[in-house]
Motif scaffolding. Structure first.
Motif, PDB file in Angstrom:
ATOM      1  N   MET A   1      40.716-131.585  31.226  1.00 14.88           N
ATOM      2  CA  MET A   1      41.393-130.334  30.955  1.00 14.88           C
ATOM      3  C   MET A   1      40.752-129.245  31.818  1.00 14.88           C
ATOM      4  O   MET A   1      39.545-129.105  31.869  1.00 14.88           O
ATOM      5  CB  MET A   1      41.230-130.003  29.470  1.00 14.88           C
ATOM      6  N   SER A   2      41.573-128.468  32.487  1.00 14.18           N
ATOM      7  CA  SER A   2      41.053-127.439  33.381  1.00 14.18           C
ATOM      8  C   SER A   2      40.727-126.161  32.609  1.00 14.18           C
ATOM      9  O   SER A   2      41.262-125.907  31.543  1.00 14.18           O
ATOM     10  CB  SER A   2      42.057-127.132  34.493  1.00 14.18           C
ATOM     11  N   ASN A   3      39.844-125.387  33.179  1.00 14.48           N
ATOM     12  CA  ASN A   3      39.445-124.118  32.599  1.00 14.48           C
ATOM     13  C   ASN A   3      40.401-123.048  33.114  1.00 14.48           C
ATOM     14  O   ASN A   3      40.474-122.807  34.310  1.00 14.48           O
ATOM     15  CB  ASN A   3      37.997-123.818  33.002  1.00 14.48           C
ATOM     16  N   VAL A   4      41.123-122.398  32.228  1.00  7.90           N
ATOM     17  CA  VAL A   4      42.141-121.436  32.630  1.00  7.90           C
ATOM     18  C   VAL A   4      41.697-120.023  32.251  1.00  7.90           C
ATOM     19  O   VAL A   4      41.291-119.774  31.125  1.00  7.90           O
ATOM     20  CB  VAL A   4      43.491-121.753  31.939  1.00  7.90           C
ATOM     21  N   HIS A   5      41.774-119.120  33.204  1.00  7.41           N
ATOM     22  CA  HIS A   5      41.484-117.698  32.972  1.00  7.41           C
ATOM     23  C   HIS A   5      42.618-116.880  33.551  1.00  7.41           C
ATOM     24  O   HIS A   5      43.176-117.231  34.577  1.00  7.41           O
ATOM     25  CB  HIS A   5      40.200-117.269  33.704  1.00  7.41           C
ATOM     26  N   ASP A   6      42.930-115.776  32.884  1.00  8.31           N
ATOM     27  CA  ASP A   6      43.905-114.879  33.502  1.00  8.31           C
ATOM     28  C   ASP A   6      43.183-113.983  34.500  1.00  8.31           C
ATOM     29  O   ASP A   6      41.962-113.931  34.549  1.00  8.31           O
ATOM     30  CB  ASP A   6      44.667-114.063  32.451  1.00  8.31           C
ATOM     31  N   GLN A   7      43.938-113.277  35.298  1.00  4.05           N
ATOM     32  CA  GLN A   7      43.343-112.470  36.359  1.00  4.05           C
ATOM     33  C   GLN A   7      42.554-111.277  35.840  1.00  4.05           C
ATOM     34  O   GLN A   7      41.779-110.669  36.551  1.00  4.05           O
ATOM     35  CB  GLN A   7      44.411-111.988  37.329  1.00  4.05           C
ATOM     36  N   PHE A   8      42.709-110.936  34.554  1.00  4.43           N
ATOM     37  CA  PHE A   8      42.011-109.778  34.019  1.00  4.43           C
ATOM     38  C   PHE A   8      40.682-110.140  33.369  1.00  4.43           C
ATOM     39  O   PHE A   8      39.771-109.347  33.332  1.00  4.43           O
ATOM     40  CB  PHE A   8      42.887-109.048  33.002  1.00  4.43           C
ATOM     41  N   SER A   9      40.546-111.333  32.840  1.00  2.00           N
ATOM     42  CA  SER A   9      39.344-111.671  32.086  1.00  2.00           C
ATOM     43  C   SER A   9      38.517-112.774  32.718  1.00  2.00           C
ATOM     44  O   SER A   9      37.637-113.323  32.102  1.00  2.00           O
ATOM     45  CB  SER A   9      39.733-112.073  30.659  1.00  2.00           C
ATOM     46  N   ALA A  10      38.783-113.096  33.951  1.00  2.00           N
ATOM     47  CA  ALA A  10      38.090-114.210  34.603  1.00  2.00           C
ATOM     48  C   ALA A  10      36.690-113.844  35.068  1.00  2.00           C
ATOM     49  O   ALA A  10      36.031-114.633  35.717  1.00  2.00           O
ATOM     50  CB  ALA A  10      38.924-114.720  35.776  1.00  2.00           C
ATOM     51  N   GLY A  11      36.231-112.672  34.725  1.00  2.00           N
ATOM     52  CA  GLY A  11      34.880-112.293  35.100  1.00  2.00           C
ATOM     53  C   GLY A  11      34.761-111.709  36.486  1.00  2.00           C
ATOM     54  O   GLY A  11      33.659-111.439  36.956  1.00  2.00           O
ATOM     55  N   GLU A  12      35.890-111.515  37.158  1.00  2.00           N
ATOM     56  CA  GLU A  12      35.838-110.919  38.486  1.00  2.00           C
ATOM     57  C   GLU A  12      35.339-109.488  38.400  1.00  2.00           C
ATOM     58  O   GLU A  12      35.590-108.791  37.431  1.00  2.00           O
ATOM     59  CB  GLU A  12      37.222-110.927  39.133  1.00  2.00           C
ATOM     60  N   LYS A  13      34.649-109.067  39.421  1.00  2.00           N
ATOM     61  CA  LYS A  13      34.107-107.703  39.486  1.00  2.00           C
ATOM     62  C   LYS A  13      34.513-107.067  40.805  1.00  2.00           C
ATOM     63  O   LYS A  13      34.815-107.740  41.771  1.00  2.00           O
ATOM     64  CB  LYS A  13      32.576-107.710  39.386  1.00  2.00           C
TER      65      LYS A  13
END
Length: 91
Positions: A1-13
């Motif tokens: 199962m892949s780890n899914v993140h949306d573009q707002f909460s994926a930890g990007e800075k």
């Protein structure tokens, strides 16, 4: 199962430059807010109070001030290195 993140909460800075200072490690959702600020303020300006009351579920006198307060309430956990309220009012 892949780890899914949306573009707002994926930890990007990201970073912003304001008042001749560069602030880094800013959450991507805040960067997106800042980049969309003009459009958001136009939507606020063109929205009727009845519609905003429906979505905000609160009475208000000034659309922009109320919106800023809602943003601050929902972003206080970020502990940003700059004054978001001042930024939103001035830009």
């Amino acid at each position: 199962m892949s780890n899914v993140h949306d573009q707002f909460s994926a930890g990007e800075k990201g970073e912003i430059t304001w008042e001749n200072k560069t602030f880094s490690e800013i959450p991507k959702i805040i960067i997106n807010l800042i980049e969309s600020l003009y459009q958001i303020k136009e939507i606020l300006k063109n929205s009727d109070n009845k519609t905003l009351f429906y979505y905000w579920e609160t009475k208000f006198k000034d659309k922009e001030s109320n919106w800023i307060n809602l943003v601050l309430e929902n972003t206080k956990h970020f502990k940003l290195p700059f004054d978001l309220k001042k930024y939103l009012k001035e830009n």
